[in-house]
Design an enzyme around this catalytic site. Structure first.
Site, PDB file in Angstrom:
ATOM      1  N   LYS A 199       0.853  -1.185   0.000  1.00  0.00           N
ATOM      2  CA  LYS A 199       0.000   0.000   0.000  1.00  0.00           C
ATOM      3  C   LYS A 199       0.889   1.236   0.000  1.00  0.00           C
ATOM      4  O   LYS A 199       1.704   1.426   0.908  1.00  0.00           O
ATOM      5  CB  LYS A 199      -0.903  -0.010   1.228  1.00  0.00           C
ATOM      6  CG  LYS A 199      -1.780   1.222   1.322  1.00  0.00           C
ATOM      7  CD  LYS A 199      -2.810   1.081   2.416  1.00  0.00           C
ATOM      8  CE  LYS A 199      -3.640   2.335   2.533  1.00  0.00           C
ATOM      9  NZ  LYS A 199      -4.627   2.229   3.607  1.00  0.00           N
ATOM     10  N   LYS A 251      -2.328  -1.534  -3.777  1.00  0.00           N
ATOM     11  CA  LYS A 251      -3.183  -0.354  -3.731  1.00  0.00           C
ATOM     12  C   LYS A 251      -2.349   0.915  -3.768  1.00  0.00           C
ATOM     13  O   LYS A 251      -1.344   0.977  -3.065  1.00  0.00           O
ATOM     14  CB  LYS A 251      -3.964  -0.436  -2.418  1.00  0.00           C
ATOM     15  CG  LYS A 251      -4.816   0.746  -2.109  1.00  0.00           C
ATOM     16  CD  LYS A 251      -5.438   0.560  -0.763  1.00  0.00           C
ATOM     17  CE  LYS A 251      -6.201   1.821  -0.453  1.00  0.00           C
ATOM     18  NZ  LYS A 251      -6.631   1.864   0.901  1.00  0.00           N
TER      19      LYS A 251
HETATM   20  C1  PBG Z   1      -7.237   3.169   5.569  1.00  0.00           C
HETATM   21  C2  PBG Z   1      -7.693   3.140   4.164  1.00  0.00           C
HETATM   22  C3  PBG Z   1      -7.593   4.163   3.224  1.00  0.00           C
HETATM   23  C4  PBG Z   1      -8.184   3.683   2.055  1.00  0.00           C
HETATM   24  C5  PBG Z   1      -8.642   2.385   2.313  1.00  0.00           C
HETATM   25  N1  PBG Z   1      -8.305   2.070   3.617  1.00  0.00           N
HETATM   26  C6  PBG Z   1      -7.078   5.551   3.374  1.00  0.00           C
HETATM   27  C7  PBG Z   1      -5.650   5.794   3.569  1.00  0.00           C
HETATM   28  O1  PBG Z   1      -4.838   4.885   3.684  1.00  0.00           O
HETATM   29  O2  PBG Z   1      -5.299   6.965   3.652  1.00  0.00           O
HETATM   30  C8  PBG Z   1      -8.310   4.433   0.770  1.00  0.00           C
HETATM   31  C9  PBG Z   1      -9.352   3.953  -0.173  1.00  0.00           C
HETATM   32  C10 PBG Z   1      -9.649   4.896  -1.287  1.00  0.00           C
HETATM   33  O3  PBG Z   1      -8.979   5.932  -1.468  1.00  0.00           O
HETATM   34  O4  PBG Z   1     -10.592   4.592  -2.034  1.00  0.00           O
HETATM   35  N2  PBG Z   1      -8.275   2.820   6.451  1.00  0.00           N
END
Ligand code: PBG
Length: 326
Positions: A199, A251
């Site tokens: 991520k 992601k």
């Molecule tokens: C963290 C989380 C995020 C997203 C999914 N889980 C936000 C981040 O890491 O800042 C982002 C999902 C999206 O942008 O569609 N709980």
């Protein structure tokens, strides 16, 4: 110059011919719909930066979830949005069995049973008043191991509430191993883990911050990865698989298709990719201007993500696309 001996155009000559030789096709069951459920609202609340996506009430979530399952999507990923006054430094509303996410999981588990795969975001950022994904220590740093202890409590509360799969998205080291051990100890041996393995610290999460009414000041660069680091991403993937991840995820999706490909080539477990909020907003905005055709581009991006090696795609278009594929 003689006529060319190879004529790839032969196989493009009719829709039937193209269908016969299609190498990558999408199926509704590969698509997972992320959904937001908010406490303390009476009507679904539109998310301005994500046209067509809303924060659901308890009731509107139940209706929308049933429609998504009816459309044939493979699963639902739930995010909870507590009231501001219920946020605190430890994200207590996330582990509270009467917290918004856990209540919603119980509703959907009751309504849908095993008709879908019910997933929950296992992270603290929606529930903390500082907006970080973990517990912040006196020096202002996110404390890895203390955070993992909270993730275990979160995961167990979500499994107790009916989640079939938990989705740790906070990028703490050892989070998958900690959660696996905690779930097993609580008797949830069949609750699966969808690990956000690679991520990245991405600007594409911008609209999500509005979607969950995030309180974050600053950034997540001490726990999410630098966009340029491919080798490190694959190390994260390997670690999560070793720790017991049932599915690993990359992601965001579109700017990281090389990582999806490399993860798919080495992973013995299924690979998911998350087409995140900013990817959705960017395409939606261009389409609203009439600059691109929405249906064409959505299908093209999802096909590209699957072609790169994703078995599963999380996308805010899951229901629309599932209906179109039916
Ligand atoms: C963290 C989380 C995020 C997203 C999914 N889980 C936000 C981040 O890491 O800042 C982002 C999902 C999206 O942008 O569609 N709980």
């Amino acid at each position: 110059m003689p006529f060319p001996s190879h004529r790839p155009r032969r196989l493009r000559s009719s829709p039937a011919m193209r269908r016969l030789v299609a190498q990558t096709t999408l199926a509704p069951r590969q698509l997972v719909l992320p959904m937001f459920v908010a406490d303390g609202i009476d009507e679904p609340r539109p998310i301005a930066s994500m046209p067509g996506v809303v924060q659901h009430t308890r009731e509107s979530l139940r209706r929308a979830a049933a429609e998504a399952v009816e459309a044939g999507v493979g699963g639902l990923m739930l995010f909870g949005v507590p009231r501001d006054e219920d946020k605190d430094a430890r994200g207590s509303a996330g582990t509270d069995h009467d917290g918004v996410l856990n209540v919603a999981l119980r509703d959907l588990a009751g309504d849908l049973g095993d008709a879908t795969v019910l997933m929950a975001d296992t992270c603290l950022d929606e529930f903390t008043d500082h907006g970080h994904c973990g517990i912040v220590d006196r020096a202002g740093r996110v404390d890895n191991d203390e955070t993992n202890r909270r993730y275990v409590e979160l995961a167990v509360a979500q499994a107790d509430s009916g989640a079939h799969m938990v989705g740790p998205s906070g990028m703490m080291d050892g989070q998958v191993a900690a959660i696996r051990a905690g779930l097993d100890a609580a008797g949830h041996i069949d609750t699966a883990i969808l690990a956000y393995a690679a991520k990245f610290a991405s600007g594409f999460y911008g609209p999500f911050r509005e979607a969950v009414s995030s309180s974050l000041q600053g950034d997540r660069r001490t726990y999410q990865q630098e966009p340029g680091n491919a080798r490190e991403a694959l190390h994260e993937v390997d670690l999560d698989i070793d720790e017991g991840a049932d599915i690993i995820m990359v992601k965001p999706a579109m700017a990281y298709l090389d990582i999806v490909r490399a993860a798919a080539d080495r992973s013995p477990v299924p690979v998911a990719a998350y087409q995140v909020s900013g990817e959705y907003s960017m395409i939606s905005a261009a389409a609203e201007h009439g600059w691109i055709d929405l249906d064409t581009v959505v299908l093209e991006t999802l096909t590209g993500i699957v072609r790169a090696g994703a078995d599963i795609v999380l996308t805010y278009w899951a229901v629309d696309v599932a209906r179109r594929l039916a």
